[in-house]
Motif scaffolding. Structure first.
Motif, PDB file in Angstrom:
ATOM      1  N   GLY A 125       1.434 -13.317   4.691  1.00  0.00           N
ATOM      2  CA  GLY A 125       1.263 -12.318   5.737  1.00  0.00           C
ATOM      3  C   GLY A 125       0.007 -12.588   6.544  1.00  0.00           C
ATOM      4  O   GLY A 125      -0.628 -13.632   6.407  1.00  0.00           O
ATOM      5  N   THR A 126      -0.345 -11.641   7.364  1.00  0.00           N
ATOM      6  CA  THR A 126      -1.508 -11.840   8.221  1.00  0.00           C
ATOM      7  C   THR A 126      -2.741 -11.106   7.740  1.00  0.00           C
ATOM      8  O   THR A 126      -3.856 -11.455   8.120  1.00  0.00           O
ATOM      9  N   ASP A 161      -3.991  -5.022   3.345  1.00  0.00           N
ATOM     10  CA  ASP A 161      -4.372  -3.635   3.661  1.00  0.00           C
ATOM     11  C   ASP A 161      -5.715  -3.248   3.047  1.00  0.00           C
ATOM     12  O   ASP A 161      -6.457  -2.441   3.612  1.00  0.00           O
ATOM     13  N   SER A 163      -8.650 -12.497   8.484  1.00  0.00           N
ATOM     14  CA  SER A 163      -7.634 -12.023   9.421  1.00  0.00           C
ATOM     15  C   SER A 163      -8.149 -11.793  10.837  1.00  0.00           C
ATOM     16  O   SER A 163      -7.978 -10.714  11.411  1.00  0.00           O
ATOM     17  N   ARG A 177      -0.881  -5.466  12.441  1.00  0.00           N
ATOM     18  CA  ARG A 177      -0.080  -6.528  11.826  1.00  0.00           C
ATOM     19  C   ARG A 177       0.931  -7.102  12.832  1.00  0.00           C
ATOM     20  O   ARG A 177       1.130  -8.320  12.888  1.00  0.00           O
ATOM     21  N   GLN A 235      -0.933  -9.400  15.082  1.00  0.00           N
ATOM     22  CA  GLN A 235      -1.322 -10.612  14.367  1.00  0.00           C
ATOM     23  C   GLN A 235      -0.143 -11.584  14.233  1.00  0.00           C
ATOM     24  O   GLN A 235      -0.309 -12.792  14.426  1.00  0.00           O
ATOM     25  N   GLU A 236       1.015 -11.071  13.900  1.00  0.00           N
ATOM     26  CA  GLU A 236       2.184 -11.938  13.764  1.00  0.00           C
ATOM     27  C   GLU A 236       2.554 -12.570  15.113  1.00  0.00           C
ATOM     28  O   GLU A 236       2.865 -13.765  15.181  1.00  0.00           O
ATOM     29  N   ILE A 274      -2.778  -0.118  10.798  1.00  0.00           N
ATOM     30  CA  ILE A 274      -2.282  -1.327  10.144  1.00  0.00           C
ATOM     31  C   ILE A 274      -0.952  -1.830  10.701  1.00  0.00           C
ATOM     32  O   ILE A 274      -0.844  -3.017  11.028  1.00  0.00           O
TER      33      ILE A 274
END
Length: 187
Positions: free
Chosen positions: A52-53, A56, A105, A24, A27-28, A20
């Motif tokens: 957020g992207t 969880d 996502s 993440r 992704q950002e 994760i």
């Protein structure tokens, strides 16, 4: 592994909770770089701060995938869920009905664009969804992701926007695809 998809350049596998933080971060980076042609820096910053992207819980459900190269670098991610995304109140998105799920996502590292990574993740996502009784996938596409989804058969339901508390907005497009039933061999 039977559930994973491989190409000569990368493998698509189930994401694990330990993945994760790195997923993440990719992704950002993707949102800042690939989204910058469609959104202002302020819109991206507000989106990332409020939503957020990824959630969880999507990884924990077991229907979230990531693509990585032979060195283990994360090239992309995406999956599906029956639960509502965190942004659902901002666009009045309803709970997915039986047989329907939400793509969530999907991101590609900016250095890995145009290599089929997102398409491979979506193929794996769709296959997994079919295997779990999903007939229809819907999603809320970012403007930067719209062309991909359109190219792989998702149809536009409506152009919409996420409304932020400061009254600014983030343009997006609701889309849907009915999944083909797996073909069975004749006996």
């Amino acid at each position: 592994m039977l559930n994973d998809t491989a190409s000569s350049r990368y493998i698509v596998r189930h994401a694990r909770p330990a993945d994760i933080p790195a997923v993440r971060a990719m992704q950002e980076r993707s949102m800042w770089v690939l989204g910058s042609d469609f959104y202002t820096a302020g819109e991206i910053a507000t989106f990332l701060t409020l939503f957020g992207t990824m959630d969880d819980a999507v990884v924990e459900e077991g229907h979230y995938f990531m693509a990585e190269d032979h060195r283990g670098a994360i090239l992309g991610s995406g999956g599906w869920t029956r639960s509502r995304p965190p942004y659902h109140n901002a666009i009045a998105e309803a709970e997915a009905p039986i047989g329907m799920a939400t793509v969530r996502s999907v991101f590609v590292d900016p250095a890995a664009t145009r290599r089929g990574v997102a398409s491979a993740i979506m193929m794996r996502t769709e296959r997994d969804a079919r295997e779990h009784g999903v007939d229809t996938l819907h999603l809320t596409a970012t403007l930067s992701g719209f062309a991909l989804y359109q190219a792989i058969g998702y149809r536009t339901e409506e152009a919409t926007e996420l409304r932020f508390p400061d009254q600014s907005s983030f343009g997006c497009i609701r889309m849907q695809k009915t999944l083909e039933k797996p073909r069975t061999r004749a006996a």
